[in-house]
Design a protein around this motif. Sequence first.
Motif, PDB file in Angstrom:
ATOM      1  N   ASP A  21      47.423  76.899  43.017  1.00 39.88           N
ATOM      2  CA  ASP A  21      48.825  76.778  42.623  1.00 39.88           C
ATOM      3  C   ASP A  21      49.010  75.629  41.635  1.00 39.88           C
ATOM      4  N   PRO A  41      51.695  76.330  32.156  1.00 42.22           N
ATOM      5  CA  PRO A  41      52.702  75.289  32.383  1.00 42.22           C
ATOM      6  C   PRO A  41      51.992  73.968  32.671  1.00 42.22           C
ATOM      7  N   ARG A  43      50.719  77.382  38.676  1.00 41.09           N
ATOM      8  CA  ARG A  43      52.106  77.165  38.259  1.00 41.09           C
ATOM      9  C   ARG A  43      52.264  75.850  37.513  1.00 41.09           C
ATOM     10  N   ARG A  44      51.291  74.946  37.695  1.00 41.03           N
ATOM     11  CA  ARG A  44      51.360  73.660  36.994  1.00 41.03           C
ATOM     12  C   ARG A  44      49.961  73.067  36.871  1.00 41.03           C
ATOM     13  N   ARG A  94      46.147  81.533  37.430  1.00 43.81           N
ATOM     14  CA  ARG A  94      47.215  81.028  36.575  1.00 43.81           C
ATOM     15  C   ARG A  94      48.071  80.067  37.398  1.00 43.81           C
ATOM     16  N   SER A 109      50.337  74.489  49.477  1.00 45.75           N
ATOM     17  CA  SER A 109      49.812  74.906  48.187  1.00 45.75           C
ATOM     18  C   SER A 109      48.299  74.765  48.167  1.00 45.75           C
TER      19      SER A 109
END
Length: 283
Positions: free
Chosen positions: A62, A149, A101-102, A99, A2
């Motif tokens: 990520d 998120p 994911r977390r 954007r 990542s």
Amino acid sequence: MSNLLIAGCGYVGAALARVRVERGDNVFGLRRNPVDVPPGVMPIAADLAVPRTLAELPAAFDVVVYAASPGGRDDAFYRTTYVEGLRNLLAALSEQGHRPRRTIFVSSTAVYGQTRGEWVDETSETEPSHFSGRRLLEAETLLRESGLPSVVVRLGGIYGPRRTRLVDEVRQGRAAIGRGGPHYTNRIHRDDCVGALDHLIDHADPVACYLGVDSEPEDEAVVLRWLAGVLGASPPRVAGADQRRKARGGSKRCRNTLLVSSGYAFRYPNYRDGYTAVLAEGR
């Protein structure tokens, strides 16, 4: 593999960066002065308080971990670091089409205003009387309303290698306890801060908020007396209760049940284990 951005690659962030590099991630460490980022971490020289320095982030991230810490202990520093800094980073991510994911925000148990030894968890009221808790709540709200998120981790008092305030106070005869009833404190070893964040980066389905504290909140007087015994130092002196409580903040007992039930196993589940390790490292 990542792409991980650690915004605020300092005491906790740098240790997390080392762990994630070993896992094979591409880790980017954002600091005003990135000279001290760990080996293998790609430095980003930027100031979260200055939007133009965030204008050209180098990768599509990520995961983002916001682990910045204020440069001082007044409201202006907290507002700049947690509210303005987070707002600037979120804006930069959005403007550049990132954007993640977390996004994980490192917050604090200072968001709780309880003072009478109450048990506190993620569902408890957050009505802090101090500016630090209010600014952290403001930042938590910013992240929640960003639409990304996100996970908030509210850490207790961090101690560990090179962060030995209580040990030094006891050893030097400066430790003091109040005359009133128990004054509960909550803490977490630096390695468990890192372990919890590492765990939540990879968690398949985390909830929105976790308390990051060890499994044994304790009256600070008990902790100080235990340290004095281990160190062979004089017992802590007795000071006025009001003086001691003002210096150390509210009294509450924080539960880590949710974090533990998510699958995280503490390396140092209580202050005895943690400070034993700290003292061994010091030797």
